[in-house]
Design a protein around this motif. Structure first.
Motif, short mmCIF file in Angstrom:
data_model
loop_
_atom_site.label_atom_id
_atom_site.label_comp_id
_atom_site.label_asym_id
_atom_site.label_seq_id
_atom_site.Cartn_x
_atom_site.Cartn_y
_atom_site.Cartn_z
N LYS A 1 0.71 -1.37 0.00
CA LYS A 1 0.44 -0.35 0.11
C LYS A 1 1.16 1.26 -0.09
N MET A 2 1.68 1.59 0.45
CA MET A 2 2.94 2.49 0.60
C MET A 2 3.34 2.48 -0.65
N PHE A 3 4.36 1.30 -1.02
CA PHE A 3 4.41 2.04 -2.80
C PHE A 3 3.25 2.22 -3.79
N ASP A 4 2.19 1.35 -3.54
CA ASP A 4 0.88 2.27 -4.67
C ASP A 4 0.49 3.45 -4.15
N ASP A 5 0.87 3.82 -2.79
CA ASP A 5 0.48 5.30 -2.34
C ASP A 5 1.37 6.40 -3.08
N GLY A 6 2.65 6.05 -2.82
CA GLY A 6 4.18 6.76 -2.92
C GLY A 6 3.61 6.86 -5.12
N PHE A 7 3.32 5.78 -5.56
CA PHE A 7 3.73 5.25 -6.84
C PHE A 7 2.93 6.49 -7.81
N ASN A 8 1.06 6.30 -6.74
CA ASN A 8 0.63 7.08 -7.64
C ASN A 8 0.79 8.41 -7.25
N LYS A 9 1.68 9.14 -6.86
CA LYS A 9 1.84 10.30 -7.11
C LYS A 9 3.21 10.98 -7.57
N LEU A 10 3.77 10.06 -7.91
CA LEU A 10 5.14 10.45 -8.68
C LEU A 10 4.84 11.15 -10.28
N SER A 11 5.84 11.96 -10.87
CA SER A 11 4.91 12.11 -12.21
C SER A 11 5.30 10.84 -13.21
N ASP A 12 4.96 11.13 -14.41
CA ASP A 12 4.70 10.22 -15.36
C ASP A 12 6.25 10.03 -15.33
N ASP A 13 7.30 10.77 -15.38
CA ASP A 13 8.81 10.51 -16.53
C ASP A 13 9.03 9.50 -15.10
N ASP A 14 8.95 10.27 -14.11
CA ASP A 14 9.46 9.40 -12.72
C ASP A 14 8.67 7.75 -12.98
N LYS A 15 7.32 7.55 -13.11
CA LYS A 15 6.52 6.29 -13.31
C LYS A 15 7.57 5.49 -14.58
N LYS A 16 7.36 5.52 -15.46
CA LYS A 16 8.97 5.32 -16.20
C LYS A 16 10.24 5.05 -16.16
N TRP A 17 10.82 5.97 -15.43
CA TRP A 17 12.19 5.70 -15.16
C TRP A 17 11.97 4.88 -13.69
N LEU A 18 11.03 4.55 -12.70
CA LEU A 18 11.23 3.91 -11.93
C LEU A 18 10.96 2.15 -12.65
N ASN A 19 9.86 2.15 -13.30
CA ASN A 19 9.72 1.15 -14.11
C ASN A 19 10.74 0.33 -14.73
N MET A 20 11.16 1.17 -15.56
CA MET A 20 12.52 1.11 -16.32
C MET A 20 13.42 0.22 -15.54
N GLU A 21 13.84 1.05 -14.32
CA GLU A 21 14.70 0.33 -13.88
C GLU A 21 14.35 -0.57 -12.96
N PHE A 22 13.10 -0.77 -12.32
CA PHE A 22 12.57 -2.17 -12.09
C PHE A 22 12.75 -3.52 -13.10
N PHE A 23 12.22 -3.39 -14.32
CA PHE A 23 12.80 -3.93 -15.09
C PHE A 23 13.89 -4.90 -14.85
N LYS A 24 15.04 -3.33 -15.01
CA LYS A 24 16.29 -4.25 -15.77
C LYS A 24 16.63 -4.65 -13.57
N TRP A 25 16.17 -3.73 -12.63
CA TRP A 25 16.52 -5.28 -11.81
C TRP A 25 16.67 -6.70 -11.41
N ILE A 26 15.17 -6.63 -12.15
CA ILE A 26 14.19 -8.24 -12.25
C ILE A 26 15.18 -9.00 -13.03
N GLU A 27 15.30 -8.47 -13.74
CA GLU A 27 15.98 -9.11 -14.29
C GLU A 27 17.09 -10.30 -14.16
N LEU A 28 17.87 -9.51 -14.06
CA LEU A 28 18.68 -9.87 -12.43
C LEU A 28 18.94 -10.25 -11.25
N TYR A 29 17.64 -10.40 -10.90
CA TYR A 29 17.31 -10.67 -9.93
C TYR A 29 16.30 -12.57 -10.47
#
Length: 86
Positions: free
Chosen positions: A36-64
């Motif tokens: 819930k904390m993540f969802d609340d914070g994510f919804n407050k991000l700008s579209d650019d920040d959401k895009k950055w977060l999703n791209m960085e998470f995708f890079k990390w999840i592939e490694l994970y």
């Protein structure tokens, strides 16, 4: 919460979710609170920040996923060369 903080939170949630079947009721409740904390914070991000977060998470999840797969299969072919940061 900054996009970097949210990225770290998303990583933590992902790792904990992999062990959800081992969590007790209190730990599952804490996991839900983190989501819930993540969802609340994510919804407050700008579209650019959401895009950055999703791209960085995708890079990390592939490694994970690769690291988890290597560990689960007892892979030693990389001689510990996996360089994943948790």
């Amino acid at each position: 919460m900054s996009r970097e903080d949210l990225l770290e939170l998303k990583k933590e949630i992902t790792i904990v979710e992999d062990f959800a079947e081992e969590l007790d009721e209190q730990e599952l409740k804490q996991l839900d609170e983190l989501k819930k904390m993540f969802d609340d914070g994510f919804n407050k991000l700008s579209d650019d920040d959401k895009k950055w977060l999703n791209m960085e998470f995708f890079k990390w999840i592939e490694l994970y996923i690769n690291e988890v797969s290597c560990t689960a299969n007892g892979c030693s072919c990389c001689a510990g060369g996996c360089d994943i940061e948790f």
